[in-house]
Design a protein around this motif. Sequence first.
Motif, mmCIF file in Angstrom:
data_model
loop_
_atom_site.group_PDB
_atom_site.id
_atom_site.type_symbol
_atom_site.label_atom_id
_atom_site.label_comp_id
_atom_site.label_asym_id
_atom_site.label_seq_id
_atom_site.Cartn_x
_atom_site.Cartn_y
_atom_site.Cartn_z
ATOM 1 N N ALA A 76 0.836 -1.193 0.000
ATOM 2 C CA ALA A 76 0.000 0.000 0.000
ATOM 3 C C ALA A 76 0.875 1.249 0.000
ATOM 4 O O ALA A 76 0.397 2.345 -0.246
ATOM 5 N N ASP A 77 2.183 1.075 0.269
ATOM 6 C CA ASP A 77 3.099 2.202 0.348
ATOM 7 C C ASP A 77 3.608 2.679 -1.006
ATOM 8 O O ASP A 77 4.194 3.728 -1.100
ATOM 9 N N TRP A 78 3.410 1.886 -2.055
ATOM 10 C CA TRP A 78 3.902 2.290 -3.356
ATOM 11 C C TRP A 78 2.962 1.856 -4.471
ATOM 12 O O TRP A 78 2.168 0.956 -4.316
ATOM 13 N N VAL A 79 3.112 2.527 -5.610
ATOM 14 C CA VAL A 79 2.323 2.248 -6.805
ATOM 15 C C VAL A 79 3.217 1.506 -7.787
ATOM 16 O O VAL A 79 4.373 1.877 -7.973
ATOM 17 N N GLU A 80 2.696 0.448 -8.389
ATOM 18 C CA GLU A 80 3.453 -0.308 -9.381
ATOM 19 C C GLU A 80 3.243 0.295 -10.767
ATOM 20 O O GLU A 80 2.124 0.588 -11.147
ATOM 21 N N GLY B 34 14.858 7.450 -5.527
ATOM 22 C CA GLY B 34 14.965 8.667 -4.731
ATOM 23 C C GLY B 34 14.504 9.914 -5.457
ATOM 24 O O GLY B 34 14.240 10.945 -4.834
ATOM 25 N N ASP B 35 14.392 9.855 -6.789
ATOM 26 C CA ASP B 35 13.931 11.008 -7.569
ATOM 27 C C ASP B 35 12.439 11.222 -7.354
ATOM 28 O O ASP B 35 11.665 10.263 -7.276
ATOM 29 N N HIS B 36 12.031 12.487 -7.297
ATOM 30 C CA HIS B 36 10.607 12.817 -7.226
ATOM 31 C C HIS B 36 10.085 12.975 -8.656
ATOM 32 O O HIS B 36 10.755 13.556 -9.505
ATOM 33 N N ASN C 135 6.436 13.738 -11.149
ATOM 34 C CA ASN C 135 5.064 14.237 -11.217
ATOM 35 C C ASN C 135 4.296 13.413 -12.238
ATOM 36 O O ASN C 135 4.893 12.844 -13.168
ATOM 37 N N LYS C 136 3.003 13.365 -12.079
ATOM 38 C CA LYS C 136 2.162 12.645 -13.027
ATOM 39 C C LYS C 136 2.472 13.148 -14.429
ATOM 40 O O LYS C 136 2.506 14.352 -14.678
ATOM 41 N N GLY C 137 2.738 12.207 -15.349
ATOM 42 C CA GLY C 137 3.049 12.558 -16.730
ATOM 43 C C GLY C 137 4.530 12.619 -17.049
ATOM 44 O O GLY C 137 4.905 12.671 -18.225
ATOM 45 N N ASP C 138 5.400 12.604 -16.033
ATOM 46 C CA ASP C 138 6.846 12.604 -16.287
ATOM 47 C C ASP C 138 7.250 11.289 -16.949
ATOM 48 O O ASP C 138 6.756 10.219 -16.590
ATOM 49 N N VAL C 139 8.183 11.361 -17.895
ATOM 50 C CA VAL C 139 8.686 10.159 -18.566
ATOM 51 C C VAL C 139 9.586 9.399 -17.599
ATOM 52 O O VAL C 139 10.503 9.972 -17.000
ATOM 53 N N LEU C 140 9.305 8.100 -17.446
ATOM 54 C CA LEU C 140 10.097 7.235 -16.567
ATOM 55 C C LEU C 140 11.114 6.419 -17.351
ATOM 56 O O LEU C 140 12.213 6.154 -16.877
ATOM 57 N N CYS C 141 10.713 5.990 -18.561
ATOM 58 C CA CYS C 141 11.576 5.150 -19.385
ATOM 59 C C CYS C 141 10.989 5.090 -20.784
ATOM 60 O O CYS C 141 9.935 5.659 -21.055
ATOM 61 N N THR D 144 1.234 8.977 -11.326
ATOM 62 C CA THR D 144 0.960 9.655 -10.067
ATOM 63 C C THR D 144 2.170 10.480 -9.658
ATOM 64 O O THR D 144 3.268 10.268 -10.169
ATOM 65 N N ASP D 145 1.971 11.424 -8.756
ATOM 66 C CA ASP D 145 3.087 12.154 -8.163
ATOM 67 C C ASP D 145 3.688 11.283 -7.073
ATOM 68 O O ASP D 145 2.958 10.616 -6.331
ATOM 69 N N GLY D 146 5.016 11.287 -6.964
ATOM 70 C CA GLY D 146 5.643 10.500 -5.914
ATOM 71 C C GLY D 146 7.142 10.408 -6.072
ATOM 72 O O GLY D 146 7.745 11.116 -6.872
ATOM 73 N N THR D 147 7.724 9.482 -5.306
ATOM 74 C CA THR D 147 9.171 9.277 -5.300
ATOM 75 C C THR D 147 9.477 7.873 -5.803
ATOM 76 O O THR D 147 8.840 6.906 -5.378
ATOM 77 N N ILE D 148 10.460 7.767 -6.691
ATOM 78 C CA ILE D 148 10.865 6.466 -7.219
ATOM 79 C C ILE D 148 11.484 5.654 -6.079
ATOM 80 O O ILE D 148 12.458 6.076 -5.467
#
Length: 147
Positions: free
Chosen positions: A66-70, A94-96, A98-104, A119-123
């Motif tokens: 519940a602490d993280w989103v997959e 550790g990077d923050h 925002n929703k819509g940011d490219v991850l890969c 979602t907004d959050g921290t990797i």
Amino acid sequence: MDRKVLKAATDAMRELGLSEIYIKDSETEIMLKREAGAAPMPMAPKAQTAAAQETPADAVMESPSADWVEVKSPLLGVFYEAASPDAPPFVRPGDHVNKGDVLCIVEAMKMMNEICAETDGTIVDVCAENGALVEYGQLLFKIAEDK
């Protein structure tokens, strides 16, 4: 094209260490290509008995928290952590984001598909290796969602 022909072609690529194979018949034309320097494709597992498919008692299964989103791969392809080989990764643990940011990027059929944060959050974790083949639905990232 007959599936048996396609299977025989991929098996031949594996066994002979070929990086490219081209097949054409009256109905279909296919080209299978592996990037230069890529590891040989693993052999497909043979059918297993029901007993062999059971998970061993000592196997550790990681369940979603519940602490993280997959963030899972929406398609089969090659995982790239950066826009080019000499560019820095889009994200690191550790990077923050925002929703819509490219991850890969997941490359499929020579198309570069950007995978974005939902979602907004921290990797929390990057779960795939750069240049590795990822399956549909494979876990790519864990993101600790901002509350």
